[in-house]
Design a protein around this motif. Structure first.
Motif, PDB file in Angstrom:
ATOM      1  N   MET A 179      -1.553 -19.637 -28.763  1.00 42.01           N
ATOM      2  CA  MET A 179      -2.110 -19.362 -28.502  1.00 42.01           C
ATOM      3  C   MET A 179      -3.272 -18.367 -28.535  1.00 42.01           C
ATOM      4  SD  MET A 179      -1.635 -16.491 -25.037  1.00 42.01           S
ATOM      5  CE  MET A 179      -1.482 -15.241 -25.963  1.00 42.01           C
ATOM      6  N   ASP A 196       4.231 -16.801 -18.427  1.00 40.37           N
ATOM      7  CA  ASP A 196       3.130 -16.761 -16.878  1.00 40.37           C
ATOM      8  C   ASP A 196       1.908 -16.118 -16.375  1.00 40.37           C
ATOM      9  OD1 ASP A 196       1.956 -17.799 -14.187  1.00 40.37           O
ATOM     10  OD2 ASP A 196       3.695 -17.596 -13.354  1.00 40.37           O
ATOM     11  N   PRO A 197       0.542 -16.415 -16.926  1.00 44.29           N
ATOM     12  CA  PRO A 197      -0.254 -15.219 -16.197  1.00 44.29           C
ATOM     13  C   PRO A 197      -0.091 -14.666 -14.463  1.00 44.29           C
ATOM     14  CG  PRO A 197      -1.057 -17.504 -17.141  1.00 44.29           C
ATOM     15  CD  PRO A 197       0.013 -17.604 -17.297  1.00 44.29           C
ATOM     16  N   LEU A 225      -3.842 -12.744 -21.911  1.00 41.64           N
ATOM     17  CA  LEU A 225      -3.349 -13.269 -21.706  1.00 41.64           C
ATOM     18  C   LEU A 225      -3.843 -13.770 -19.756  1.00 41.64           C
ATOM     19  CD1 LEU A 225      -0.625 -15.469 -22.294  1.00 41.64           C
ATOM     20  CD2 LEU A 225       0.897 -13.826 -20.662  1.00 41.64           C
ATOM     21  N   ARG A 226      -4.054 -13.900 -19.279  1.00 44.06           N
ATOM     22  CA  ARG A 226      -4.301 -13.852 -17.718  1.00 44.06           C
ATOM     23  C   ARG A 226      -5.394 -13.737 -18.383  1.00 44.06           C
ATOM     24  NH1 ARG A 226      -4.250  -9.514 -13.633  1.00 44.06           N
ATOM     25  NH2 ARG A 226      -5.870  -8.287 -14.737  1.00 44.06           N
ATOM     26  N   SER A 273      -5.893 -17.231 -20.079  1.00 43.34           N
ATOM     27  CA  SER A 273      -5.048 -18.525 -19.814  1.00 43.34           C
ATOM     28  C   SER A 273      -6.162 -19.215 -18.589  1.00 43.34           C
ATOM     29  CB  SER A 273      -3.970 -17.966 -18.739  1.00 43.34           C
ATOM     30  OG  SER A 273      -4.659 -17.493 -17.990  1.00 43.34           O
ATOM     31  N   GLN A 274      -7.260 -18.513 -18.517  1.00 47.99           N
ATOM     32  CA  GLN A 274      -8.204 -19.448 -17.524  1.00 47.99           C
ATOM     33  C   GLN A 274      -9.595 -20.081 -18.559  1.00 47.99           C
ATOM     34  OE1 GLN A 274      -9.677 -16.518 -15.708  1.00 47.99           O
ATOM     35  NE2 GLN A 274      -7.693 -15.737 -14.451  1.00 47.99           N
ATOM     36  N   MET A 294      -3.573 -24.571 -20.055  1.00 45.38           N
ATOM     37  CA  MET A 294      -3.060 -23.190 -20.681  1.00 45.38           C
ATOM     38  C   MET A 294      -2.142 -22.546 -20.153  1.00 45.38           C
ATOM     39  SD  MET A 294      -2.372 -21.942 -24.260  1.00 45.38           S
ATOM     40  CE  MET A 294      -4.185 -22.150 -25.106  1.00 45.38           C
ATOM     41  N   SER A 295      -2.696 -22.525 -18.797  1.00 42.02           N
ATOM     42  CA  SER A 295      -1.649 -21.349 -18.429  1.00 42.02           C
ATOM     43  C   SER A 295      -0.797 -22.305 -18.044  1.00 42.02           C
ATOM     44  CB  SER A 295      -1.972 -21.479 -16.867  1.00 42.02           C
ATOM     45  OG  SER A 295      -2.862 -22.462 -16.001  1.00 42.02           O
ATOM     46  N   GLN A 343      -6.704 -25.136 -25.608  1.00 38.80           N
ATOM     47  CA  GLN A 343      -5.391 -25.676 -24.649  1.00 38.80           C
ATOM     48  C   GLN A 343      -3.862 -26.233 -26.024  1.00 38.80           C
ATOM     49  OE1 GLN A 343      -7.159 -30.190 -23.799  1.00 38.80           O
ATOM     50  NE2 GLN A 343      -6.705 -29.066 -21.466  1.00 38.80           N
ATOM     51  N   MET A 375       1.615 -21.242 -21.111  1.00 37.29           N
ATOM     52  CA  MET A 375       1.934 -20.128 -21.219  1.00 37.29           C
ATOM     53  C   MET A 375       3.617 -19.586 -20.255  1.00 37.29           C
ATOM     54  SD  MET A 375       0.425 -18.501 -22.598  1.00 37.29           S
ATOM     55  CE  MET A 375       0.986 -20.069 -24.223  1.00 37.29           C
ATOM     56  N   ARG A 376       3.108 -20.726 -19.194  1.00 45.23           N
ATOM     57  CA  ARG A 376       4.598 -20.138 -18.024  1.00 45.23           C
ATOM     58  C   ARG A 376       5.722 -21.088 -18.494  1.00 45.23           C
ATOM     59  NH1 ARG A 376       5.811 -23.984 -14.764  1.00 45.23           N
ATOM     60  NH2 ARG A 376       4.350 -25.802 -14.859  1.00 45.23           N
TER      61      ARG A 376
END
Length: 692
Positions: free
Chosen positions: A1, A574-575, A548-549, A552-553, A564-565, A557, A568-569
């Protein structure tokens, strides 16, 4: 990430036989948990004559060799090489003869030989250029890359004599329906549509006649592999929940496909997708530890010949009786090296790497006679566009792979580097933490680690749970616990394990890293100050949940076509989960700034696209107002990957100086006038060790 460079850091074939998992060319490896074997290796390394202190710029220099590629017939090798401000293309005959510089200046970053070995396709950020290699003429640019309709090169066409396959993606912003296309483009620039799809295409495989046999596309944030039955695609397999299914090739008749996959298993392996859509394992790591890294194929018989693994130790395995004999000869010729093997019809190319060697050397192997010949071994390095001093391998430390039990019983992998001529029990120890966090240290040269070992430090490179290359279960074992939790405890456990074996002095321990490694450094100084007495953090997220939040947007990738979100989940980060973000916030360095009591050096890029500069500045200010011992260097032009050589040298100098003063390693050589100017301009905060 969240990654960072280390400097801080295809062919159709027919499988006529099922390759068994036997055929290893290596003796049975030692148990990685064998403490006595680890201590013996450490004793051997530390008994070497004390190394002279090498210039820090030598560790920053890059190899002149960009890459090398063997022609399918095995008769020639082409390589790209940096020469001053230019990059040149060279070609040499594998059986001997003088290398020829074909192009004195090219912007190519990679290349691919055509199947008939009469063309080289040069890939640059802007185009694919077909270069005639048999005196036939007709060299030309055959495809644009990038642009409004982004295109990327998939590789040389494995079926037709002289063509490439390209993937075309729709514009990011467009009112037109999204369409993904695979194109075949020949050496004259003629384009043929291979596949068009409303869903994102990832890869294709064609049969011996060049007909589309298989393709992979993204469906609902997972991968699906389709086979062609006539003109109708039929789904053959799905890869869900972080499973990988990389198409390598189709059989000659298009009924079977060969993949790099971990579907139905923990580790990535070589597998055959049969005509009835079942999977047959062709080869997996006999040690049960590593993901498969690469496979070499025989261009004449079109069978897989060599499987290579590089997650802890470099290991190659012959996949046929003949290949086993050849690989055994090659490995005996260069023992304890990181070898990658390319198989040509007449000659093989051996890429030699080592943990004590920057770049790689090239060697020819004749399978008919068993003879070896050096092709390119005098590979220089360059620093700021000029030839740089060579790193003497005798003055560098081997990476020693080992494993240890974490306090919860899980086996964790890592490397240790031991300085020469120093009692390891008395030497300070530094944990060098990789970025990612879903990345790893491998059996390659590490600039920062080697410099620190050369300065007298025991260096620990942990591949904590969450690291890649050791199977899907290992990568997922972190379970999102990336604050002051289980992942960080793996690093702490590793330092204490080594010290308990007389490898490093736990009373003189430091921690360094970039990106996630920088975050780990902040966690270590905040929550484990009894162990870590000093830290160096480059481009670190001070609040992992917030970054992270935000990140992730982004358009980045982890896996092609999967947001990306979503990744991560699936990795328990999970953001969109408030509980995840709250836990990370509660354990964040910024939320616990008052607990930070150790000296800290920070490096940041003002244009960082992954860790916003405002978050680093906020953290530095929070420490400053609490009278914490913090030093901050900011490159005004750098992104997440710092490339300016002046900043890179400044960073290494500051590391040397801080660790010397706090842990007792070798003092740095005095900074030049240019380095002083960089420090004067970019050193925004000066801690107690830098006020002079």
């Amino acid at each position: 990430m969240i990654g960072f460079p280390e400097w801080i850091g295809r062919g159709v074939f027919a499988l006529a036989m099922a390759v068994c998992m036997a055929g290893a060319t290596h003796a049975a490896p030692r148990d990685p948990l064998d403490v006595q074997a680890l201590q013996a290796e450490v004793a051997k390394e530390s008994a070497q004559p004390k190394a002279r202190q090498l210039p820090r710029t030598a560790f920053l220099a890059s190899s002149e060799l960009v890459g090398a590629w063997l022609s399918p017939d095995g008769r020639r090798v082409a390589w790209l090489r940096e020469e001053g401000r230019n990059r040149a293309l060279w070609v040499a005959p594998m059986q001997g003869g003088k290398p020829v510089r074909l192009l004195p200046n090219t912007d190519a970053t990679s290349l691919a030989w055509s199947r008939d070995a009469r063309w080289v396709f040069l890939e640059s950020p802007r185009q694919v250029f077909a270069l005639a290699m048999a005196g036939q003429g007709g060299s030309r640019a055959i495809a644009k890359l990038g642009g409004r309709w982004p295109r990327e090169l998939l590789g040389a066409d494995p079926a037709l004599p002289a063509a490439v396959l390209l993937l075309e993606s729709p514009p990011i912003v467009s009112r037109l329906p999204k369409r993904w296309r695979i194109w075949r483009i020949d050496a004259q620039g003629r384009e043929t549509l291979v596949r068009e799809d409303a869903k994102q295409l990832v890869d294709v495989a064609v049969d011996a006649r060049g007909r589309l046999a298989f393709f992979t596309r993204v469906e609902n944030a997972h991968y699906a592999v389709y086979r062609m039955r006539g003109n109708t695609p039929v789904r053959a397999m799905r890869c869900v929940d972080l499973e990988r299914c990389g198409l390598l090739a189709a059989s000659a008749d298009g009924r079977e496909a060969t993949l790099l996959t971990d579907v139905g298993a923990n580790h990535r392996r070589l597998a055959r997708l049969n005509a009835d859509d079942t999977l047959t394992t062709l080869h997996a790591d006999p040690r049960g530890e590593a993901d498969l890294q690469d496979v070499a194929f025989d261009a004449r018989t079109q069978q897989p010949m060599v499987a290579g693994y590089r997650s802890t130790v470099a290991a190659n395995y012959g996949l046929t009786p003949d290949a086993q004999r050849h690989v055994a000869r090659i490995e005996a010729r260069w023992p304890d090296r990181n070898l990658r093997i390319e198989v040509g019809t007449t000659q093989w190319l051996v890429h030699e790497r080592a943990t004590t060697m920057k770049g790689e050397r090239l060697h020819a192997y004749d399978p008919a006679t068993g003879a070896f010949r050096d092709v390119l071994v005098d590979v220089g390095t360059r620093w700021r566009g000029k030839p740089a001093p060579a790193l003497d391998p005798a003055a560098l430390s081997r990476k020693i792979p080992f494993a240890y039990r974490a306090t919860d019983g899980m086996t964790i992998h890592g490397y240790v580097l031991v300085p020469h001529g120093v009692d390891p029990a008395r030497a300070p120890i530094v944990a060098h933490v990789h970025g990612g966090p879903f990345s790893r240290f491998g059996p390659e040269f590490s600039s920062v680690s080697q410099m620190l070992a050369n300065r007298g430090y025991v260096v620990f490179e942990p591949n904590f749970r969450g690291s890649t290359g050791f199977g899907r279960a290992y990568m997922r074992a972190g379970k999102g616990d990336f604050g002051n939790g289980r992942v960080q405890q793996d690093i702490v456990d590793g330092v204490r394990f080594l010290a308990a074996q007389g490898i490093g002095d736990a009373n003189k321990a430091g921690i360094v890293g970039a990106s996630f490694g920088g975050y780990s450094t902040l966690i270590g100084l905040t929550f484990q100050p009894d162990l870590f007495r000093v830290g160096v953090a480059a481009v670190p997220p001070a609040d992992f949940g917030w970054v992270l939040r935000w990140y992730s947007q982004s358009v980045d990738q982890m896996a092609t076509g999967i947001p990306m979100s979503t990744s991560m989940r699936l990795l328990d980060l999970d953001p969109a989960d408030p509980a995840v973000l709250e836990r990370l916030r509660a354990q964040s360095p910024i939320g616990n700034a008052e607990k930070m009591t150790r000296p800290l050096l920070l490096l940041a890029g003002a244009d960082d696209e992954r860790v916003p500069i405002r978050s680093v500045l906020h953290y530095a200010a929070a420490l400053q107002v609490r009278n914490k011992d913090v030093t901050l260097l900011v490159d005004p032009d750098a992104r997440h990957s710092v490339s300016d050589p002046r900043t890179r040298e400044a960073y290494l100098y500051l590391i040397e100086r801080l660790l010397h003063r706090r842990l007792g390693g070798a003092a740095p050589e005095a900074p030049s006038a240019g380095l002083k100017a960089t420090l004067g301009k970019d050193l925004l905060l000066r801690g107690s060790d830098f006020r002079d």
